[in-house]
Design an enzyme around this catalytic site. Sequence first.
Site: not given
Ligand code: ZN
Length: 140
Positions: A61, A95
Amino acid sequence: MNWPHSVTPEALLKKAREAQQAAYVPYSRFPVGAALLTAEGTVILGCNVENASYGLSICAERNALTTAVALGERHFVAIAVVGRHGEPCLPCGACRQFMAEFNAAFFVVLEEGTESLLYRLDLDLLPHPFVLEGAFPLEA
Ligand SMILES: [Zn+2]
């Protein structure tokens, strides 16, 4: 949940599966792919990249997000993430915070069986992101 774009969640998952093929995972053997959708409809891919110094590894990500920013993109609406086939591969905390920097209402598309599973970052995954008081980005 109102999906915000003409590129479908299923199409985005397919792109994430393509991105997964490039994952560099000699340590975990857990390849992850991500497909990031911009407001204009561009899809930017990312995969996880591990390192012998484990803490330096980067998730798919954040790889997609940093690649996108390097390409001049800043307006994102969704990201699809895939790991093991048919199992939801939820983004890690780092993330989630990284996504919130760009769009607190990010859509996150995951796989569940053969279906797509939709979350919204602010409602489901990161309701109270860290915000630096008094700091404003130079350009939104
Ligand atoms: Zn991550």
